[in-house]
Design a protein around this motif. Structure first.
Motif, PDB file in Angstrom:
ATOM      1  N   LEU A  40       0.811  -1.293   0.219  1.00  0.00           N
ATOM      2  CA  LEU A  40       0.083   0.065   0.101  1.00  0.00           C
ATOM      3  C   LEU A  40       0.630   1.219   0.061  1.00  0.00           C
ATOM      4  CD1 LEU A  40      -2.651  -0.675   2.912  1.00  0.00           C
ATOM      5  CD2 LEU A  40      -2.963  -0.751   0.417  1.00  0.00           C
TER       6      LEU A  40
ATOM      7  N   ARG B  16      -1.716   9.874  10.892  1.00  0.00           N
ATOM      8  CA  ARG B  16      -0.411  10.418  11.235  1.00  0.00           C
ATOM      9  C   ARG B  16       0.665  10.343  10.116  1.00  0.00           C
ATOM     10  NH1 ARG B  16      -1.494   7.147  16.305  1.00  0.00           N
ATOM     11  NH2 ARG B  16      -1.104   5.350  15.179  1.00  0.00           N
TER      12      ARG B  16
ATOM     13  N   SER C  36      -4.482   4.152  21.030  1.00  0.00           N
ATOM     14  CA  SER C  36      -3.485   5.052  21.695  1.00  0.00           C
ATOM     15  C   SER C  36      -3.986   6.395  21.659  1.00  0.00           C
ATOM     16  CB  SER C  36      -2.169   5.353  20.876  1.00  0.00           C
ATOM     17  OG  SER C  36      -2.438   6.005  19.678  1.00  0.00           O
TER      18      SER C  36
ATOM     19  N   VAL D 209     -10.896  -1.651  19.942  1.00  0.00           N
ATOM     20  CA  VAL D 209     -12.228  -0.964  19.412  1.00  0.00           C
ATOM     21  C   VAL D 209     -12.869  -2.058  18.408  1.00  0.00           C
ATOM     22  CG1 VAL D 209     -13.071   0.702  17.756  1.00  0.00           C
ATOM     23  CG2 VAL D 209     -11.345   1.488  18.981  1.00  0.00           C
TER      24      VAL D 209
ATOM     25  N   GLY E 155      -5.352   2.210   6.434  1.00  0.00           N
ATOM     26  CA  GLY E 155      -4.556   1.199   5.807  1.00  0.00           C
ATOM     27  C   GLY E 155      -4.796  -0.357   5.997  1.00  0.00           C
TER      28      GLY E 155
ATOM     29  N   GLN F 147      -9.220  -5.882   9.281  1.00  0.00           N
ATOM     30  CA  GLN F 147     -10.196  -6.266  10.296  1.00  0.00           C
ATOM     31  C   GLN F 147     -11.681  -6.275   9.662  1.00  0.00           C
ATOM     32  OE1 GLN F 147      -9.548  -4.297  14.107  1.00  0.00           O
ATOM     33  NE2 GLN F 147      -7.893  -3.351  13.072  1.00  0.00           N
TER      34      GLN F 147
END
Ligand SMILES: NC(=O)c1ccc[n+]([C@@H]2O[C@H](COP(=O)([O-])OP(=O)(O)OC[C@H]3O[C@@H](n4cnc5c(N)ncnc54)[C@H](OP(=O)(O)O)[C@@H]3O)[C@@H](O)[C@H]2O)c1
Length: 219
Positions: A7, A44, A78, A124, A146, A152
């Motif tokens: 990716l 980020r 986080s 989560v 990503g 997931q």
């Protein structure tokens, strides 16, 4: 993704895989969605805008009574995301942050001014995320990456359609993120996914897979 399934590369700057025509196609897909989701690492590293670029598509959304851009959604354990990220600062649309229960109080202090912070369980739970989004009026969610998010959503069986675009080059560096990581995917040799369409777009190819009975040919 690249021919070898990456990716991005391992360098700091974002690697562009698509061509202009495909970026425009992605803009059209975005404009047809109620919400768009990326993982916290993508925010980020890439600092994406996640807005509809075309003024015509924004106007068409407004004419349908929708906000000009889809709602922006992210997931974090986080909660280490800067409130100055373009995810938060650009676009007059709702920004939703599903954070792990333990970090929710900190997340509200840090991001409460720029986003709605929602307790998503620990870690989560994406079933909870999609149910909560549906309760907020989101019918069509676009997951843009990503790899952790792709993995997931796919392993949880939550995906109706997969649009996979293959760029005509290799990355060849296992430090780079892959399209998906390890996992138990519903589709294997004994349960093949349905290939619903193939389209060449200049030098890239778009593959569309129908992964649930909610897949719709005309979207
Ligand atoms: N080519 C493309 O189309 C494309 C699109 C998007 C991204 N990318 C690339 O993909 C790379 C990033 O992918 P990635 O797989 O490393 O990261 P990612 O999927 O963007 O984000 C992973 C992060 O999301 C949070 N997260 C995910 N699932 C969670 C859960 N169930 N509970 C709590 N938090 C959860 C965690 O954030 P915390 O660390 O904050 O806990 C985790 O570290 C970048 O290099 C980016 O350039 C490429």
């Amino acid at each position: 993704m690249s021919i070898d399934g990456y990716l991005d590369d391992a360098a700091q700057e974002r690697l562009l895989l698509s061509n202009d025509a495909d970026f425009d196609r992605v803009d059209e897909v975005r404009a047809g969605c109620d919400a768009i989701l990326v993982g916290a690492t993508t925010i980020r590293q890439d600092d994406p805008r996640l807005l509809v670029r075309s003024a015509e598509r924004q106007a068409a959304r407004a004419a349908r009574g929708e906000p000009p851009h889809p709602v922006k959604v992210t997931v974090t354990g986080s909660c280490d995301i800067e409130p100055t990220a373009r995810f938060f600062t650009l676009g007059d649309v709702d920004k939703l942050v599903y954070c792990a229960s333990a970090t929710c109080p900190d997340a509200r202090k840090r991001l409460g001014e720029v986003a709605t912070v929602i307790d998503g369980g620990d870690p989560v739970d994406l079933h909870l995320v999609t149910a909560d989004l549906a309760a907020r009026g989101v019918r069509r969610l676009m997951v843009e990456g990503g790899g952790t998010m792709h993995t997931q959503f796919l392993t949880a069986g939550l995906v109706d359609e997969l649009q996979l675009v293959v760029a005509p080059f290799f990355v060849g560096d296992s430090r780079a993120p892959r399209f998906v990581g390890d996992g138990e995917f519903p589709w294997g040799p004994g349960h093949r996914a349905r290939l619903a369409g193939v389209r060449q777009i200049g030098d890239v190819v778009l593959l569309r897979y129908a992964l649930s009975d909610r897949f719709s040919e005309d979207r």
